[in-house]
Design an enzyme around this catalytic site. Structure first.
Site, PDB file in Angstrom:
ATOM      1  N   CYS A  85       0.866  -1.186   0.000  1.00  0.00           N
ATOM      2  CA  CYS A  85       0.000   0.000   0.000  1.00  0.00           C
ATOM      3  C   CYS A  85       0.900   1.232   0.000  1.00  0.00           C
ATOM      4  CB  CYS A  85      -0.994  -0.028   1.159  1.00  0.00           C
ATOM      5  SG  CYS A  85      -0.270   0.194   2.799  1.00  0.00           S
ATOM      6  N   ARG A  92      -3.385  -0.627   5.200  1.00  0.00           N
ATOM      7  CA  ARG A  92      -3.949  -1.706   4.383  1.00  0.00           C
ATOM      8  C   ARG A  92      -3.020  -2.907   4.201  1.00  0.00           C
ATOM      9  NH1 ARG A  92      -5.537   2.090  -0.544  1.00  0.00           N
ATOM     10  NH2 ARG A  92      -3.733   3.213   0.331  1.00  0.00           N
ATOM     11  N   ASP A 119      -8.261   3.686   1.058  1.00  0.00           N
ATOM     12  CA  ASP A 119      -7.362   3.984   2.177  1.00  0.00           C
ATOM     13  C   ASP A 119      -8.183   4.479   3.371  1.00  0.00           C
ATOM     14  OD1 ASP A 119      -5.303   4.673   3.868  1.00  0.00           O
ATOM     15  OD2 ASP A 119      -4.279   5.974   2.431  1.00  0.00           O
TER      16      ASP A 119
END
Length: 197
Positions: A13, A19, A139
């Site tokens: 990420c 994440r 996100d």
């Protein structure tokens, strides 16, 4: 006989604190539950250096802990030299996908980069591969606990399909290549040597 090298998966990420560490923890747990511990190696990284050396975001830790996932994480930045040792590089959104493919030293390495949600059961097979934003895991960094829970749900759903794909890749590794067809043997009748005068 030497043990086969593990199948290596790296989740990526932006900063490697929300994440991707979440996906790393979830997928590692799924692989262990499927009996693939030792056969699959799982880690994560970020496209940038902003959080190198930090642990996972406290909200990521909270969501993982609430669902029984273990995590012990230190953020790091993805390096292009890693491609040679990885089997699969899993991007969490389309921006990461583009960045990682641009970093790939070869077309073969670029082909290792996939979006996590490509493996989700609810993914529309007609999704345009040139417009993959529909497959992003959003996100949650600027959101609250509900955003982290939603992120976790998306990761769990896609991880089942990813586990299936990795299991198939491991099985293909174990399948011996077909033997080359035997060359037919033709019988040769020996001839008597010519007599010389």
């Amino acid at each position: 006989m030497r043990a086969p090298s593990p199948y290596r998966v790296c989740f990526v990420c932006t900063g490697n604190i929300c994440r991707s560490p979440m996906a790393e923890s979830v997928f590692r747990a799924y692989a262990e539950e499927a009996g693939l511990d030792g056969l699959v190696e799982v880690d994560s990284a970020g496209t940038g250096p902003w959080h190198e050396g930090d642990g996972a975001d406290r909200r990521t830790i909270s969501a993982l802990t609430a669902h029984g996932y273990e995590q012990n994480h230190t953020a790091r930045q993805f390096q292009s030299t890693w491609f040679s040792t990885l089997d699969l590089v899993i991007a969490l959104d389309s921006g990461h996908l583009r960045e990682l493919r641009a970093l790939a030293p070869t077309p073969e390495d670029a082909a290792k980069v996939r979006l996590l949600r490509e493996y989700a059961p609810d993914t529309d097979p007609d999704t345009d591969p040139d417009a993959p934003a529909a497959l992003d895991v959003p996100d949650p960094y600027f959101g609250g606990p509900d955003d982290f829970e939603a992120c976790l749900e998306m990761i769990e759903a896609a991880s089942e399909g990813l586990l299936d794909a990795v299991s198939k890749a491991l099985a293909a590794r174990d399948t011996p290549a077909p033997a080359a067809p035997a060359t037919p043997v033709t019988s040769v009748t020996p001839t008597a040597p010519e007599e010389t005068a």
